[in-house]
Design a protein around this motif. Structure first.
Motif, PDB file in Angstrom:
ATOM      1  N   SER A  83       0.832  -1.202   0.000  1.00 45.46           N
ATOM      2  CA  SER A  83       0.000   0.000   0.000  1.00 45.46           C
ATOM      3  C   SER A  83       0.866   1.251   0.000  1.00 45.46           C
ATOM      4  CB  SER A  83      -0.889   0.044   1.239  1.00 45.46           C
ATOM      5  OG  SER A  83      -1.845  -0.970   1.176  1.00 45.46           O
ATOM      6  N   CYS A  84       0.417   2.253  -0.710  1.00 47.55           N
ATOM      7  CA  CYS A  84       1.083   3.556  -0.676  1.00 47.55           C
ATOM      8  C   CYS A  84       0.892   4.155   0.720  1.00 47.55           C
ATOM      9  CB  CYS A  84       0.482   4.457  -1.737  1.00 47.55           C
ATOM     10  SG  CYS A  84       0.971   6.186  -1.592  1.00 47.55           S
ATOM     11  N   THR A  85       1.987   4.637   1.298  1.00 49.91           N
ATOM     12  CA  THR A  85       1.950   5.220   2.643  1.00 49.91           C
ATOM     13  C   THR A  85       1.009   6.421   2.720  1.00 49.91           C
ATOM     14  OG1 THR A  85       4.254   4.599   2.857  1.00 49.91           O
ATOM     15  CG2 THR A  85       3.450   6.221   4.418  1.00 49.91           C
ATOM     16  N   VAL A  86       0.849   7.093   1.587  1.00 49.75           N
ATOM     17  CA  VAL A  86       0.084   8.339   1.591  1.00 49.75           C
ATOM     18  C   VAL A  86      -1.393   8.106   1.291  1.00 49.75           C
ATOM     19  CG1 VAL A  86      -0.124  10.629   0.571  1.00 49.75           C
ATOM     20  CG2 VAL A  86       2.133   9.602   0.896  1.00 49.75           C
ATOM     21  N   CYS A  87      -1.684   7.494   0.146  1.00 47.30           N
ATOM     22  CA  CYS A  87      -3.095   7.370  -0.257  1.00 47.30           C
ATOM     23  C   CYS A  87      -3.685   6.010   0.091  1.00 47.30           C
ATOM     24  CB  CYS A  87      -3.241   7.641  -1.751  1.00 47.30           C
ATOM     25  SG  CYS A  87      -2.531   6.341  -2.780  1.00 47.30           S
ATOM     26  N   ARG A  88      -2.876   5.086   0.565  1.00 47.59           N
ATOM     27  CA  ARG A  88      -3.288   3.748   0.990  1.00 47.59           C
ATOM     28  C   ARG A  88      -3.762   2.850  -0.154  1.00 47.59           C
ATOM     29  NH1 ARG A  88      -0.349   3.552   5.047  1.00 47.59           N
ATOM     30  NH2 ARG A  88      -1.081   1.414   5.072  1.00 47.59           N
ATOM     31  N   ILE A 117       5.446   4.185  -1.822  1.00 50.88           N
ATOM     32  CA  ILE A 117       4.676   5.347  -2.269  1.00 50.88           C
ATOM     33  C   ILE A 117       4.398   5.209  -3.768  1.00 50.88           C
ATOM     34  CG2 ILE A 117       6.745   6.780  -2.711  1.00 50.88           C
ATOM     35  CD1 ILE A 117       5.049   9.197  -1.627  1.00 50.88           C
ATOM     36  N   CYS A 118       3.251   5.718  -4.196  1.00 55.33           N
ATOM     37  CA  CYS A 118       2.907   5.710  -5.627  1.00 55.33           C
ATOM     38  C   CYS A 118       3.907   6.576  -6.387  1.00 55.33           C
ATOM     39  CB  CYS A 118       1.536   6.335  -5.876  1.00 55.33           C
ATOM     40  SG  CYS A 118       0.168   5.583  -5.016  1.00 55.33           S
ATOM     41  N   PRO A 119       4.248   6.191  -7.623  1.00 59.36           N
ATOM     42  CA  PRO A 119       5.108   7.048  -8.444  1.00 59.36           C
ATOM     43  C   PRO A 119       4.286   8.191  -9.026  1.00 59.36           C
ATOM     44  CG  PRO A 119       4.564   5.036  -9.613  1.00 59.36           C
ATOM     45  CD  PRO A 119       3.888   4.946  -8.281  1.00 59.36           C
ATOM     46  N   GLU A 158       1.315  13.783  -7.090  1.00 55.73           N
ATOM     47  CA  GLU A 158       0.339  14.181  -6.074  1.00 55.73           C
ATOM     48  C   GLU A 158       0.633  13.508  -4.727  1.00 55.73           C
ATOM     49  OE1 GLU A 158      -4.238  13.955  -6.528  1.00 55.73           O
ATOM     50  OE2 GLU A 158      -3.385  14.643  -8.427  1.00 55.73           O
ATOM     51  N   CYS A 159       0.886  12.198  -4.782  1.00 58.25           N
ATOM     52  CA  CYS A 159       1.189  11.475  -3.546  1.00 58.25           C
ATOM     53  C   CYS A 159       2.498  11.970  -2.940  1.00 58.25           C
ATOM     54  CB  CYS A 159       1.270   9.969  -3.799  1.00 58.25           C
ATOM     55  SG  CYS A 159      -0.359   9.185  -3.804  1.00 58.25           S
ATOM     56  N   ILE A 160       3.465  12.273  -3.793  1.00 58.78           N
ATOM     57  CA  ILE A 160       4.756  12.735  -3.285  1.00 58.78           C
ATOM     58  C   ILE A 160       4.607  14.094  -2.600  1.00 58.78           C
ATOM     59  CG2 ILE A 160       7.071  13.489  -3.992  1.00 58.78           C
ATOM     60  CD1 ILE A 160       6.937  11.243  -6.145  1.00 58.78           C
TER      61      ILE A 160
HETATM   62 ZN   LIG Z   1      -0.347   6.978  -3.319  1.00 58.06          ZN
END
Ligand SMILES: [Zn+2]
Length: 198
Positions: free
Chosen positions: A17-22, A56-58, A61-63
């Motif tokens: 899972s992405c730490t930010v958006c899950r 994290i997603c590449p 926005e997530c970054i």
């Molecule tokens: Zn993400």
């Protein structure tokens, strides 16, 4: 759970899972950040470095959200210097991910934000123009419903689509208001992949 033979999930790729958006994604499609022994944030390009890591997603926005919220720093348990973010952004830009993975991530985010319209009834109720996306195994009726609108055929079956958006199952069609950022993102991904307009 059953998957159609054409979906990626039949390969049993580990999920993270992405730490930010899950949003859940195949492990190879996310960037791993690890805390080095010196306490610095490092991009784990081979996904093999020891130490406390996070995914994290590449996605810019997530970054950006990771930078502002401190979520990534918390996840790996260190302070992340400002000079790390441009490095991560440029790495993410060159990170090769398939269109489908990106679309999945956008759909997941759209669902969480309450923008995603699930099923023909909800799409019909929306007054604005809608971009509709159909599962690869949707019914003829749903296909006809989609054909009269701006539409994209997704590279996933209804089981997978349901999973992506966290629904119980049987979702054959989803929609996004054309004016929303999510719809624009999906159309740009689709165009980039096919090399022509939809
Ligand atoms: Zn993400």
């Amino acid at each position: 759970m059953t998957y159609s033979a054409t979906t990626k999930s039949t390969k049993h790729v580990p999920q993270r899972s992405c730490t930010v958006c899950r949003v859940k994604a195949d492990k190879p499609d996310l960037i791993r950040i690890v805390r080095s022994p010196e306490g610095l944030a490092v991009i784990d390009t081979a996904k093999k470095l020891p130490g406390r890591g996070a995914y994290i997603c590449p996605d810019s926005e997530c970054i950006e959200r990771a930078r502002k919220s401190g979520k990534l720093a918390n996840a790996i348990g260190t302070v992340i210097g400002e000079d790390f973010w441009p490095e991560l952004l440029s790495y993410a830009e060159n990170f090769s991910v398939s269109k489908d993975v990106k679309i999945r991530s956008v759909l997941g985010l759209a669902r969480k934000s309450g923008t995603l319209l699930v099923g023909t009834e909800n799409i019909e109720r929306e007054r604005r123009k809608v971009l509709v996306m159909t599962a690869s195994d949707c019914s003829e009726g749903v296909k006809r419903f989609a054909a009269s609108r701006e539409n994209i055929a997704l590279g996933m079956g209804s089981d997978e689509l349901s999973e992506v958006i966290g629904a119980r199952g049987g979702v054959q069609i989803v929609g996004l208001p054309l004016a929303s950022g999510f719809a624009k993102k999906i159309m740009s991904l689709n165009i980039a992949e096919r090399g022509n307009a939809i």
